[in-house]
Each structure stands twice: as structure tokens, then as C-alpha cells.
Design a protein around this motif. Structure first.
Motif, mmCIF file in Angstrom:
data_model
loop_
_atom_site.group_PDB
_atom_site.id
_atom_site.type_symbol
_atom_site.label_atom_id
_atom_site.label_comp_id
_atom_site.label_asym_id
_atom_site.label_seq_id
_atom_site.Cartn_x
_atom_site.Cartn_y
_atom_site.Cartn_z
ATOM 1 N N PHE A 41 0.832 -1.197 0.000
ATOM 2 C CA PHE A 41 0.000 0.000 0.000
ATOM 3 C C PHE A 41 0.867 1.247 0.000
ATOM 4 O O PHE A 41 1.919 1.292 0.641
ATOM 5 N N GLU A 48 -5.871 6.728 -3.158
ATOM 6 C CA GLU A 48 -5.311 5.731 -2.251
ATOM 7 C C GLU A 48 -5.820 5.935 -0.831
ATOM 8 O O GLU A 48 -6.149 4.968 -0.128
ATOM 9 N N GLN A 51 -9.138 4.463 0.021
ATOM 10 C CA GLN A 51 -9.228 3.008 0.119
ATOM 11 C C GLN A 51 -9.046 2.497 1.540
ATOM 12 O O GLN A 51 -8.926 1.290 1.753
ATOM 13 N N ASN A 113 -6.743 -1.041 5.570
ATOM 14 C CA ASN A 113 -7.215 -1.021 4.190
ATOM 15 C C ASN A 113 -8.584 -1.673 4.082
ATOM 16 O O ASN A 113 -8.967 -2.514 4.905
#
Length: 258
Positions: A41, A48, A51, A113
Motif C-alpha cells: 500500500f 489511495e 481506500q 485497508n
């Protein structure tokens, strides 16, 4: 399902199919899997950052706050060559609503995440060829909160509340970036504050989520917390960078979940 969520779902399904096809076409398993460093990640764009899932004790009646957003300050990001990085921040509080006193324990916040579902099932990370989780982070906020951070890993197991945890030990305290390397075999399996038999091994072939939490309730600490997060990677011994000077090595301590 909103259009942006639907688009991500379709993209993950397409990626799942591409990966599955590639494994068949390349006779996956005939050659030794790669041990090269791999990024799981990054937190350098708004997409991003979108997420991740964040939460705090406010979800059950506490007063801690949690935010996760882009940090675009050149003064903070120039040293690692990023235009932006992720920032977890908020206020750690130990109080709860009057009706819940003695019934719940407050003092936690964090992120992970999102689970990556597809039409054919959930996508997970296989980290079985790597020995270390590597995090590029910077710690700021109230100094009292800096010893309360944990990294959390959830694997694809029948017990969804199981978490593998390890405390984050920072070498710097000046709001600058550093790379932390944690052996996977040093994580402790926990569930609702209890510790499992440490002979259980992590199911490294299917990692559902990785996240970071700040647990002020463990040490009865309140205050402003802030943690910058640039990336989460997996590496092996040859890729580990040891801090110089080495200083005092910390021993791993068993975490206590909220």
C-alpha cells in the motif's frame, strides 16, 4: 453501490482474472516465487487514501476522534520525494457517555485497508515469501501518545475478530520519516484483548488487511496523536536497513487490545 465504488469493484474483478490467467499461462508454481521487495500500500493520492477504513471508540460511545487525510506540506514530504503522504490524526480520549461508564473501554483509534471483494471472492495478499513488514512512517503529536501505536494484520481465517499485533517502536522523535522493519514471526495473535497460544503461526498466504492503531486506553493516556504514513511493504533480511547508530534495542512486548 455508488459509481466510484462500482468502478473499483469491476477493476478488482478484472485484476483478479488477469492474475489468475497469468498464473496459468506462466505455469505458476513451476518457478520459485519472487523474494524481491513488494509494496502492498501507498498513501500518496486522494484515491489511495479513499481506500482505507478508519474507526475509533466514538463508534461505540467514546469520545476519541480519528481522521485520515493527505498531508501535502513540502516541508514534511520533501525528504522522501513525495508530493503527498497519508496522515492519521485525532484526539485520544478515555471518557465515555455517562450511560456507558463501566460497560465499555475507550481510548483507541486507527485505520486499515478496505477488504478487496470481487465477483469471484476476496483478493488477499500472499506474503509467504517475505519475512518482514516494512513501514515508512513519521511520528508527531503529543509525546505521551507516541508509545501507543500498534500495527495490526488480519488474515483470512474463520474467526474474523482475530488480529496479529506488534507495537511500533520509533527511533526518531523529530517528526521526520523513518523505515520500521517488523519480523512477521514477532507478531502476537490477539482476540478481544486476549492473547492466543504463541505457537500458532500466521497464515501468511492470505492477508486480508494491514492497519495501524493508537491504543491510549492501554496506558491511560490522552492527547493529540499524529502519525504520517507513506507506504507499507514486505521485504526480506537483505532489504532491512538498520538504524545508525543502533542505540538500545527494544524487546518485543505483548500488545493488549482495547
Amino acid at each position: 453501490m455508488q459509481m466510484s465504488s462500482l468502478s473499483r469493484y469491476v477493476n478488482r474483478t478484472s485484476q483478479f482474472l488477469r492474475d489468475a490467467t497469468a498464473k496459468v499461462m506462466l505455469m505458476y508454481g513451476a518457478d520459485e516465487p519472487s523474494r524481491a521487495p513488494k509494496t502492498l500500500f501507498t498513501f500518496n493520492t486522494a484515491e489511495e487514501v479513499a481506500q482505507i477504513v478508519k474507526g475509533s471508540d466514538a463508534d461505540i460511545g467514546g469520545f476519541s476522534t480519528v481522521n485520515f487525510e493527505l498531508e501535502e506540506s513540502p516541508e514534511i514530504n520533501a525528504s522522501i520525494g513525495r508530493p503527498a503522504t497519508g496522515k492519521l490524526w485525532g484526539e485520544m480520549r478515555l471518557g465515555v457517555k455517562p450511560a456507558l461508564k463501566g460497560k465499555i473501554r475507550a481510548g483507541y483509534a486507527g485505520f486499515r485497508n478496505q477488504f478487496r471483494t470481487t465477483l469471484f471472492g476476496e483478493m488477499c495478499h500472499d506474503v509467504s515469501m517475505h519475512n518482514y513488514l516494512a513501514l515508512r512512517v513519521r511520528v508527531a503529536g503529543d509525546p505521551r501518545t507516541r508509545h501507543s501505536y500498534f500495527v495490526n494484520i488480519q488474515t483470512d481465517t474463520p474467526v474474523s475478530t482475530d488480529l496479529w499485533q506488534h507495537r511500533l517502536y520509533f527511533h526518531k522523535a523529530d517528526n521526520s520519516w523513518e523505515d520500521l522493519f517488523i519480523p512477521f514471526d514477532s507478531f502476537i495473535l490477539t482476540n478481544s484483548g486476549g492473547l492466543y497460544d504463541n505457537r500458532i503461526e500466521m497464515f501468511k498466504k492470505r492477508i486480508r488487511s494491514v492497519g495501524i492503531s493508537v491504543l491510549g486506553g492501554n496506558s491511560c493516556l490522552e492527547g493529540h496523536y499524529e502519525l504520517g504514513v507513506d507506504s507499507i511493504r514486505i521485504v526480506n533480511e537483505e532489504d532491512v536497513i538498520r538504524p545508525q547508530p543502533a542505540g538500545v534495542q527494544h524487546q518485543h512486548q505483548s500488545p493488549v487490545s482495547h
